[in-house]
Design an enzyme around this catalytic site. Structure first.
Site, mmCIF file in Angstrom:
data_model
loop_
_atom_site.group_PDB
_atom_site.id
_atom_site.type_symbol
_atom_site.label_atom_id
_atom_site.label_comp_id
_atom_site.label_asym_id
_atom_site.label_seq_id
_atom_site.Cartn_x
_atom_site.Cartn_y
_atom_site.Cartn_z
ATOM 1 N N MET A 1 -2.284 6.544 0.124
ATOM 2 C CA MET A 1 -1.231 6.860 -0.861
ATOM 3 C C MET A 1 -1.554 8.130 -1.634
ATOM 4 S SD MET A 1 0.148 3.493 -2.659
ATOM 5 C CE MET A 1 0.653 2.054 -1.771
ATOM 6 N N ALA B 1 -5.341 -3.700 -5.208
ATOM 7 C CA ALA B 1 -4.464 -4.708 -5.811
ATOM 8 C C ALA B 1 -4.043 -4.256 -7.201
ATOM 9 C CB ALA B 1 -5.191 -6.058 -5.865
ATOM 10 N N GLY B 2 -3.972 -2.936 -7.400
ATOM 11 C CA GLY B 2 -3.552 -2.393 -8.692
ATOM 12 C C GLY B 2 -2.045 -2.180 -8.726
ATOM 13 N N LYS C 1 2.938 3.153 -16.414
ATOM 14 C CA LYS C 1 3.941 2.370 -15.681
ATOM 15 C C LYS C 1 4.130 0.956 -16.240
ATOM 16 C CE LYS C 1 3.505 4.966 -11.392
ATOM 17 N NZ LYS C 1 3.251 4.961 -9.942
ATOM 18 N N ASP D 1 8.451 3.301 -5.876
ATOM 19 C CA ASP D 1 7.250 3.613 -5.084
ATOM 20 C C ASP D 1 7.271 2.925 -3.710
ATOM 21 O OD1 ASP D 1 6.028 5.327 -6.890
ATOM 22 O OD2 ASP D 1 4.882 3.743 -7.876
ATOM 23 N N GLY E 1 -0.302 10.608 1.246
ATOM 24 C CA GLY E 1 0.858 10.074 0.527
ATOM 25 C C GLY E 1 1.832 11.118 -0.003
ATOM 26 N N TYR F 1 -2.773 12.031 -1.988
ATOM 27 C CA TYR F 1 -2.609 13.204 -1.139
ATOM 28 C C TYR F 1 -3.510 14.317 -1.643
ATOM 29 C CZ TYR F 1 0.481 14.038 -5.043
ATOM 30 O OH TYR F 1 0.973 14.152 -6.315
HETATM 31 P P1 NDP Z 1 -4.711 1.174 -10.508
HETATM 32 O O1 NDP Z 1 -5.713 1.711 -11.470
HETATM 33 O O2 NDP Z 1 -3.615 0.290 -10.988
HETATM 34 O O3 NDP Z 1 -5.492 0.316 -9.365
HETATM 35 C C1 NDP Z 1 -6.661 0.771 -8.819
HETATM 36 C C2 NDP Z 1 -7.035 -0.077 -7.588
HETATM 37 O O4 NDP Z 1 -8.024 0.660 -6.878
HETATM 38 C C3 NDP Z 1 -7.621 -1.432 -7.926
HETATM 39 O O5 NDP Z 1 -7.262 -2.336 -6.914
HETATM 40 C C4 NDP Z 1 -9.141 -1.161 -7.908
HETATM 41 O O6 NDP Z 1 -9.903 -2.279 -7.534
HETATM 42 C C5 NDP Z 1 -9.202 -0.151 -6.778
HETATM 43 N N1 NDP Z 1 -10.334 0.762 -6.842
HETATM 44 C C6 NDP Z 1 -10.590 1.706 -7.782
HETATM 45 N N2 NDP Z 1 -11.691 2.403 -7.438
HETATM 46 C C7 NDP Z 1 -12.127 1.895 -6.264
HETATM 47 C C8 NDP Z 1 -13.229 2.200 -5.407
HETATM 48 N N3 NDP Z 1 -14.095 3.171 -5.694
HETATM 49 N N4 NDP Z 1 -13.362 1.489 -4.265
HETATM 50 C C9 NDP Z 1 -12.488 0.500 -3.962
HETATM 51 N N5 NDP Z 1 -11.432 0.150 -4.735
HETATM 52 C C10 NDP Z 1 -11.266 0.851 -5.876
HETATM 53 O O7 NDP Z 1 -4.164 2.466 -9.733
HETATM 54 P P2 NDP Z 1 -2.755 2.590 -8.988
HETATM 55 O O8 NDP Z 1 -2.548 1.348 -8.203
HETATM 56 O O9 NDP Z 1 -1.699 3.023 -9.942
HETATM 57 O O10 NDP Z 1 -2.984 3.860 -7.991
HETATM 58 C C11 NDP Z 1 -3.766 3.722 -6.795
HETATM 59 C C12 NDP Z 1 -3.641 5.006 -5.950
HETATM 60 O O11 NDP Z 1 -2.319 5.177 -5.445
HETATM 61 C C13 NDP Z 1 -3.960 6.292 -6.705
HETATM 62 O O12 NDP Z 1 -4.772 7.087 -5.852
HETATM 63 C C14 NDP Z 1 -2.614 6.937 -6.923
HETATM 64 O O13 NDP Z 1 -2.725 8.347 -6.985
HETATM 65 C C15 NDP Z 1 -1.879 6.510 -5.660
HETATM 66 N N6 NDP Z 1 -0.394 6.512 -5.813
HETATM 67 C C16 NDP Z 1 0.340 7.387 -5.036
HETATM 68 C C17 NDP Z 1 1.736 7.434 -5.133
HETATM 69 C C18 NDP Z 1 2.509 8.412 -4.282
HETATM 70 O O14 NDP Z 1 3.704 8.607 -4.528
HETATM 71 N N7 NDP Z 1 1.910 9.018 -3.264
HETATM 72 C C19 NDP Z 1 2.477 6.547 -6.040
HETATM 73 C C20 NDP Z 1 1.617 5.627 -6.794
HETATM 74 C C21 NDP Z 1 0.233 5.648 -6.673
HETATM 75 P P3 NDP Z 1 -10.544 -3.309 -8.627
HETATM 76 O O15 NDP Z 1 -9.436 -4.221 -9.017
HETATM 77 O O16 NDP Z 1 -11.619 -3.994 -7.871
HETATM 78 O O17 NDP Z 1 -11.035 -2.458 -9.762
#
Ligand code: NDP
Length: 277
Positions: A217, A127-128, A65, A101, A241, A219
Site C-alpha cells: 500500500m 491490522a491497523g 482518520k 481507501d 500503492g 509507494y
Molecule cells: P496504522 O498505524 O493504523 O497501522 C499500522 C499497522 O502496521 C499495524 O498493524 C502495526 O502492527 C503494523 N506495523 C507497524 N510497523 C510494523 C513493522 N515494523 N513490522 C510489522 N508490522 C508493523 O497505519 P495505517 O494502517 O493507517 O497505514 C499502514 C500503511 O498503509 C502505511 O504505510 C500507509 O502509508 C499505507 N496507506 C496507503 C494508502 C494509499 O492510498 N496508497 C492509503 C492508506 C494507507 P501492530 O498492531 O503489531 O503494531
C-alpha cells in the site's frame, strides 16, 4: 469557487492537491483544492474553520482518520465498517464521512493491474486503519480465503470476529506474522506501516513463494522494502500503492462532484514525475 482540501500532519508531501487539480482539469469541474496542515491537537477546529469559510469537502490523512470518523454525523456503510474516514463532505449541517481507501485498492488491483480476486487466497499483512478499511471491499470481490496477519495477533483476531458476519463464502482467518507459513497465497497485500521505516514485515520468506502478486500500500520512487523482500522470496509480480492513492482520490472526487475522472493518464504522469525525481 468550490473549495476542497486534504488535511493531515505532516501534509507537505501530499500528492492529493496535484491529483485533484488534474481531475478538475480533465473533467472541466471548477474547484480549488489545497493542503491543510492541522495541529495534532487541532483537527476538529481546523475542519470546522475550513467548512465555515465555505469549504465543501476534505480528504483526511494520517493521523486523523479516526477523529474524522468521530466528527462525522453521518457515515457511509464502508466508513462504518472501517471505523475510519478519509473523505468528508459538508452538506448544510451534515458532515458526511466516507472511506474510499478500500474501493481505491480494489480498483487498482482489478482495473489497473488486471488481477481478479474471485477464488483467490489473499493474505493481508497488518491490522491497523488501512487494513480495516480494505477488508469489506476485498471480501466483496469473492476471494476463497482472506488471512489477516499482524505482529500482535489479537488485533487480527478482533478484525476476523468483526468481519466474520460479512464473510460470505470467504474463509477468514487470523495469524501472527511470525507464525505464517507458505507457499499458499495468491495475493499478498502489505498494509503494515513497516515500509515507512524502510523495512519489510518480518514474515518467513517462503510465504512469498510463487505468489502471483505482492502489493504494498506504500509507494516510493523505487521498489519498497516489502517489494524487494517479496521478489527475493519468489513473488511473481510486485506493485506499490500509487495506483491505490490515485483511485481513492477518484472515488472521493466522484462523491463530491458526481463524476468519476479517468485515472490512467494521471497515474502514468505521477509515476513519470516520481521516477524523474
Ligand atoms: P496504522 O498505524 O493504523 O497501522 C499500522 C499497522 O502496521 C499495524 O498493524 C502495526 O502492527 C503494523 N506495523 C507497524 N510497523 C510494523 C513493522 N515494523 N513490522 C510489522 N508490522 C508493523 O497505519 P495505517 O494502517 O493507517 O497505514 C499502514 C500503511 O498503509 C502505511 O504505510 C500507509 O502509508 C499505507 N496507506 C496507503 C494508502 C494509499 O492510498 N496508497 C492509503 C492508506 C494507507 P501492530 O498492531 O503489531 O503494531
Amino acid at each position: 469557487m468550490d473549495r476542497y482540501a486534504v488535511i493531515g500532519n505532516p501534509i507537505a508531501h501530499s500528492k492529493s492537491p496535484s491529483i485533484h487539480a488534474a481531475f478538475a482539469r480533465q473533467t472541466g469541474e471548477v474547484l480549488e483544492y489545497a493542503a491543510c496542515l492541522a495541529p495534532l491537537d487541532g483537527f476538529v477546529a481546523s475542519v470546522l474553520a475550513f467548512r465555515s469559510e465555505g469549504g465543501r469537502g476534505m480528504n483526511v490523512t494520517v493521523p486523523f482518520k479516526l477523529e474524522a470518523f468521530a466528527l462525522a454525523n453521518r457515515h457511509s456503510p464502508r466508513a462504518k465498517a472501517a471505523g475510519a474516514v478519509n473523505t468528508l463532505a459538508f452538506r448544510g449541517d451534515e458532515i458526511f464521512g466516507d472511506n474510499t481507501d478500500g474501493a481505491g485498492l480494489v480498483r487498482d488491483l482489478t482495473h489497473n493491474l488486471g488481477v481478479g480476486l474471485r477464488g483467490q487466497r489473499v493474505l493481508l499483512l497488518g491490522a491497523g486503519g488501512a487494513a480495516r478499511g480494505v477488508i469489506l471491499p476485498l471480501m466483496a470481490e469473492g476471494p476463497a480465503a482472506l488471512t489477516i496477519a499482524n505482529r500482535g495477533v489479537d488485533k487480527a483476531r478482533g478484525l476476523c470476529e468483526q468481519f466474520e458476519p460479512a464473510a460470505g463464502e470467504t474463509r477468514l482467518a487470523a495469524a501472527a506474522l511470525a507464525d505464517l507459513s507458505g507457499p499458499g497465497y495468491d495475493i499478498i497485500i502489505n498494509a503494515t506501516a513497516a515500509s515507512l521505516a524502510n523495512e519489510a514485515p518480518a514474515v518467513p520468506t517462503e510465504v512469498y513463494s510463487n505468489c502471483a502478486l505482492a502489493y504494498d500500500m506504500m509507494y516510493a520512487r523505487g521498489e519498497t522494502a516489502f517489494m524487494r523482500a517479496a521478489r527475493a522470496g519468489g513473488a511473481r509480480r510486485c506493485a506499490d500503492g500509487l495506483g491505490m492513492l490515485v483511485e481513492q482520490a477518484a472515488e472521493s472526487f466522484l462523491l463530491w462532484r458526481g463524476i468519476r475522472p479517468r485515472t490512467t493518464e494521471i497515474l502514468a504522469e505521477l509515476r513519470r514525475q516520481m521516477s524523474s525525481g
